[in-house]
Design a protein around this motif. Sequence first.
Motif, PDB file in Angstrom:
ATOM      1  N   LEU A   1       0.862  -1.174   0.000  1.00 54.70           N
ATOM      2  CA  LEU A   1       0.000   0.000   0.000  1.00 54.70           C
ATOM      3  C   LEU A   1       0.901   1.227   0.000  1.00 54.70           C
ATOM      4  CD1 LEU A   1      -2.921   1.037   0.223  1.00 54.70           C
ATOM      5  CD2 LEU A   1      -2.594   1.114   2.677  1.00 54.70           C
TER       6      LEU A   1
ATOM      7  N   ARG B   1       9.260  -5.888  -7.492  1.00 59.94           N
ATOM      8  CA  ARG B   1       9.183  -4.951  -6.381  1.00 59.94           C
ATOM      9  C   ARG B   1      10.259  -3.882  -6.500  1.00 59.94           C
ATOM     10  NH1 ARG B   1       9.136  -6.883  -0.238  1.00 59.94           N
ATOM     11  NH2 ARG B   1       8.834  -4.781   0.556  1.00 59.94           N
TER      12      ARG B   1
ATOM     13  N   GLU C   1       6.003   3.445   1.015  1.00 63.06           N
ATOM     14  CA  GLU C   1       5.332   2.200   1.395  1.00 63.06           C
ATOM     15  C   GLU C   1       4.761   2.349   2.794  1.00 63.06           C
ATOM     16  OE1 GLU C   1       7.965  -1.088   1.029  1.00 63.06           O
ATOM     17  OE2 GLU C   1       8.112  -0.907  -1.142  1.00 63.06           O
ATOM     18  N   LYS C   2       3.465   2.096   2.933  1.00 63.34           N
ATOM     19  CA  LYS C   2       2.819   2.240   4.230  1.00 63.34           C
ATOM     20  C   LYS C   2       2.512   0.880   4.832  1.00 63.34           C
ATOM     21  CE  LYS C   2       2.766   6.456   4.955  1.00 63.34           C
ATOM     22  NZ  LYS C   2       3.162   7.061   6.220  1.00 63.34           N
ATOM     23  N   TYR C   3       2.253  -0.061   3.973  1.00 59.85           N
ATOM     24  CA  TYR C   3       1.921  -1.389   4.442  1.00 59.85           C
ATOM     25  C   TYR C   3       2.448  -2.363   3.410  1.00 59.85           C
ATOM     26  CZ  TYR C   3      -0.774  -5.555   5.349  1.00 59.85           C
ATOM     27  OH  TYR C   3      -1.131  -6.852   5.600  1.00 59.85           O
ATOM     28  N   THR C   4       3.133  -3.369   3.859  1.00 59.67           N
ATOM     29  CA  THR C   4       3.678  -4.347   2.927  1.00 59.67           C
ATOM     30  C   THR C   4       3.405  -5.740   3.438  1.00 59.67           C
ATOM     31  OG1 THR C   4       5.532  -2.839   2.732  1.00 59.67           O
ATOM     32  CG2 THR C   4       5.730  -4.927   1.592  1.00 59.67           C
ATOM     33  N   GLN C   5       2.930  -6.585   2.580  1.00 59.72           N
ATOM     34  CA  GLN C   5       2.823  -7.990   2.954  1.00 59.72           C
ATOM     35  C   GLN C   5       3.473  -8.789   1.845  1.00 59.72           C
ATOM     36  OE1 GLN C   5      -1.006  -9.888   2.626  1.00 59.72           O
ATOM     37  NE2 GLN C   5      -0.515 -11.359   4.214  1.00 59.72           N
ATOM     38  N   SER C   6       4.491  -9.547   2.196  1.00 59.80           N
ATOM     39  CA  SER C   6       5.062 -10.404   1.168  1.00 59.80           C
ATOM     40  C   SER C   6       5.103 -11.831   1.667  1.00 59.80           C
ATOM     41  CB  SER C   6       6.455  -9.905   0.769  1.00 59.80           C
ATOM     42  OG  SER C   6       7.385 -10.229   1.770  1.00 59.80           O
ATOM     43  N   VAL C   7       4.650 -12.719   0.824  1.00 56.16           N
ATOM     44  CA  VAL C   7       4.565 -14.130   1.205  1.00 56.16           C
ATOM     45  C   VAL C   7       5.369 -14.953   0.218  1.00 56.16           C
ATOM     46  CG1 VAL C   7       3.006 -16.057   1.628  1.00 56.16           C
ATOM     47  CG2 VAL C   7       2.252 -13.734   2.096  1.00 56.16           C
ATOM     48  N   GLY C   8       6.264 -15.760   0.742  1.00 57.24           N
ATOM     49  CA  GLY C   8       7.049 -16.641  -0.109  1.00 57.24           C
ATOM     50  C   GLY C   8       6.167 -17.706  -0.725  1.00 57.24           C
ATOM     51  N   ALA C   9       6.524 -18.157  -1.911  1.00 54.48           N
ATOM     52  CA  ALA C   9       5.691 -19.121  -2.622  1.00 54.48           C
ATOM     53  C   ALA C   9       5.510 -20.408  -1.815  1.00 54.48           C
ATOM     54  CB  ALA C   9       6.293 -19.406  -3.988  1.00 54.48           C
TER      55      ALA C   9
ATOM     56  N   VAL D   1       6.382 -11.703   5.217  1.00 52.46           N
ATOM     57  CA  VAL D   1       6.774 -10.469   5.886  1.00 52.46           C
ATOM     58  C   VAL D   1       5.621  -9.470   5.826  1.00 52.46           C
ATOM     59  CG1 VAL D   1       8.462  -8.602   5.938  1.00 52.46           C
ATOM     60  CG2 VAL D   1       9.144 -10.868   5.157  1.00 52.46           C
ATOM     61  N   ASN D   2       5.277  -8.909   6.967  1.00 57.61           N
ATOM     62  CA  ASN D   2       4.266  -7.858   7.016  1.00 57.61           C
ATOM     63  C   ASN D   2       4.879  -6.627   7.647  1.00 57.61           C
ATOM     64  OD1 ASN D   2       1.364  -8.769   6.303  1.00 57.61           O
ATOM     65  ND2 ASN D   2       2.332 -10.489   7.339  1.00 57.61           N
ATOM     66  N   ILE D   3       4.777  -5.523   6.946  1.00 53.90           N
ATOM     67  CA  ILE D   3       5.321  -4.274   7.473  1.00 53.90           C
ATOM     68  C   ILE D   3       4.184  -3.269   7.539  1.00 53.90           C
ATOM     69  CG2 ILE D   3       7.015  -2.452   7.152  1.00 53.90           C
ATOM     70  CD1 ILE D   3       8.517  -4.492   5.318  1.00 53.90           C
TER      71      ILE D   3
ATOM     72  N   LEU E   1       5.670 -20.846   1.448  1.00 51.18           N
ATOM     73  CA  LEU E   1       4.834 -20.621   2.621  1.00 51.18           C
ATOM     74  C   LEU E   1       3.370 -20.458   2.215  1.00 51.18           C
ATOM     75  CD1 LEU E   1       5.520 -20.449   5.579  1.00 51.18           C
ATOM     76  CD2 LEU E   1       5.495 -17.987   5.398  1.00 51.18           C
TER      77      LEU E   1
ATOM     78  N   SER F   1      11.297 -20.089   3.674  1.00 50.05           N
ATOM     79  CA  SER F   1      10.278 -19.310   2.987  1.00 50.05           C
ATOM     80  C   SER F   1       9.723 -18.272   3.955  1.00 50.05           C
ATOM     81  CB  SER F   1       9.182 -20.247   2.498  1.00 50.05           C
ATOM     82  OG  SER F   1       8.237 -19.544   1.746  1.00 50.05           O
ATOM     83  N   PHE F   2       9.516 -17.063   3.468  1.00 49.85           N
ATOM     84  CA  PHE F   2       9.180 -15.955   4.372  1.00 49.85           C
ATOM     85  C   PHE F   2       7.779 -15.425   4.155  1.00 49.85           C
ATOM     86  CE2 PHE F   2      13.680 -15.870   3.545  1.00 49.85           C
ATOM     87  CZ  PHE F   2      14.247 -15.628   4.778  1.00 49.85           C
TER      88      PHE F   2
ATOM     89  N   ILE G   1      -7.840  -7.388   3.592  1.00 47.92           N
ATOM     90  CA  ILE G   1      -8.355  -8.672   4.046  1.00 47.92           C
ATOM     91  C   ILE G   1      -9.762  -8.549   4.627  1.00 47.92           C
ATOM     92  CG2 ILE G   1      -6.064  -9.603   4.507  1.00 47.92           C
ATOM     93  CD1 ILE G   1      -6.786  -9.386   7.499  1.00 47.92           C
TER      94      ILE G   1
ATOM     95  N   GLN H   1      10.550 -10.283  -6.266  1.00 46.55           N
ATOM     96  CA  GLN H   1      11.501  -9.289  -5.785  1.00 46.55           C
ATOM     97  C   GLN H   1      11.919  -8.343  -6.908  1.00 46.55           C
ATOM     98  OE1 GLN H   1      12.281  -8.798  -2.517  1.00 46.55           O
ATOM     99  NE2 GLN H   1      13.106  -6.929  -3.420  1.00 46.55           N
TER     100      GLN H   1
END
Lengths: 424, 302
Positions: free
Chosen positions: A42, A111, A234-242, B114-116, A244, B111-112, A372, A108
């Motif tokens: 976001l 990004r 960037e105010k909010y970041t969610q990154s999820v590995g494949a 990440v929430n910021i 996971l 595997s990560f 969400i 990445q």
Amino acid sequence: MKRIVAFVLVVLVSFGIMGYFTPGLLNETKLGLDLKGGVEILYEAHPLTEGGVVTKEALNQTAKSLEDRANKTGVAEPEVTTEGKNRIRLKIAISTGTTDKERDEAVQKIRDLMKRPAELQFRSSVGCADGSYCNVELYGSDFKEGAAKVEMGDLNSLMVRIVVNDKKKLADVSTKLIGQNLAIFLDDELQSAPVVQQALTDGSAVITGQNSREEAQQLADIINLGALPLKLTEKYTQSVGATLGKQSLHDTLFAGGLASVLILLFMLYFYRLPGIVASICLIVFVWVLLGVFYLMGATLTLPGIAAFVLGIGIAVDSNIITAERIKDELRSGKTISSSLRAGAKNSFRTIIDAHITTLIAAGVLYFMGHGIVKSFAVVLIASIIINILTNVFLPRYLLSILVKSGRFNKPGNYSVKEGEINAL
Amino acid sequence: MRSKRTFDFVKSSRKFLIVSAIITLLGIFAVSIFGLNYGIDFSSGTSVDISTTKSVEEAKLRTFLDDQKLGDYTLTTAENRDSIRFKQALNEQQEKDFKAAFLSNIDADASFEVNIVDVDIAKEQQKSALIGMAVACLGIVIYVSMRFEWRFAIAAVTSLIYCAFFVISMFSIFRFEVNLPFILAVLTIIGYAINDTVVIFDRIRENLRFAKIKTHADLDLLVNNSIWQTLARSINTVITVLIASVCLFIFGSESIKLFSLAMIFGLVSGAYSSIFIASQFWLYLKKKQPIKKVAVKPQSTN
């Protein structure tokens, strides 16, 4: 007998349809990035210049340029939306790449690409040892927003006219660089390197030498995009590995599946015939909900799955309310068919009241929430509406066929003991 | 009406009210002294969940984290799964460097997730969550007042607030993390609790239509019967939804664990509050209203 055949046919046909479409449906359902890996960011947009404002137009154009950049890499499904007055939400889920590592790296890469807003620079090679363009003369913010236009020059030649904010600055730069190249860079990528023909004192410049109208228009667009005076943070970041993401999907599906089986067994044990009907309707419910999701092109996320499972809870509740009501009516001494009618009628009011109150809560979530919360609300609203169709009307219809067949007239079929029945 | 009912909900309501009052007081105490353990969604910061392919020693991980110099952190480890919360919202470079360092030093196949969350967004989310709950409650009050009567609406909302507060208290007492999914859970619980309450109220209303209420004792009996008539449904529904929530809690993904846990607390307290608080509170309000046509006995007969 005819009725039983009808019942069996209805069930077989609906399960047949479901069986036929389900594999495709499961593969086609779009998964959120929390379930297959990816990144959601976001951004908040700020004006680059003091006292500048973030206009809706500038925000939309910035969103568009972000999307273009992500699309250019061709490996992702970017989804860019503007939110409120000054926010841009970017979601990238990765669809290509053979290994999880490759996918993570692709995310990445995108990004990195997104990190800065489209940055437009006009550079010269003054003082650059190797002849490269290392000296930045003008920035995107020096140009008037949206002012780059394609024009027709003499002899039908094409040119792009650009307008700057500060006449003097352009005059200085152009005077200094007469006869040299002034290269246009967008995100460090050379777009064009026109030669400065003369000193430009009226605050506008023209770039000539484009071969086609498309080419000229493209250059004008690039300059306009780059001239957007917006800075993104960037105010909010969610990154999820494949890896996971997949694990989450697997775990949650397993939990949901196990819960569904246990609930079905529970219904069969406690409610017998209405329980069987309820189980059939529950399966139909889940399937229709998935189908609606597919048709809506909605993305299934983890909170969505949670809402899904809760939807199953609501659906079971409708069946339980009806089944309990039928038991009550039977106990009061009514015949099976009039118990069924009275039970369905009386439970309907209760179910509608209960559904509408849940719908109010879900509606509030939908209108107030983002991310969400919103996806949770969408699933909840969809499941409440579909539930009324598949777990109020369908069970009633199926039960009435079975009762009319005359083969299920023992109170035991409805899990009522003979001794509990009062004389009317 | 069945005769073998052994338990009188109305008669024993006093005991339950005392228990509820004690729990509420404990909750107020806990929330005002310890506050809530806000996750990053509401306090800003970075959460990193790492799934590893081999088990990592906690000491080794701590040394690693200290070396990263990313400020204060809390670490919880489980088998092949580590959760780290940084107080600070990491920037993208820091996040990238952290991941790279972890991959090269600890586990190359990790595997990560990440929430910021930045502080502005955290505050805004907290605010909109509270407003959301208030609006939802208001909507429910209006609907119930329209469909039933104002006494039902007041009783329903009182029990809703109790039920939501119970879950919040439990999270405060046990120091579970309060994050965005928690808010989802509380809102869902409100939805469920009102479901439960509406079903019982619906039965009370229906029974009122045919009953001849002459005394307060008749009202007591009516409420008690209504609860008994809907009890099987209440219990069975709670069991089925509990089955779903417990399955999600035990087997579901890490990110909806707290959601499921809040649901489990909420389901139980939702069913409890519709029986022991909503119905009893309605009865209390109803008894203030003079009984029509028939003279009111000087005292209720419990």
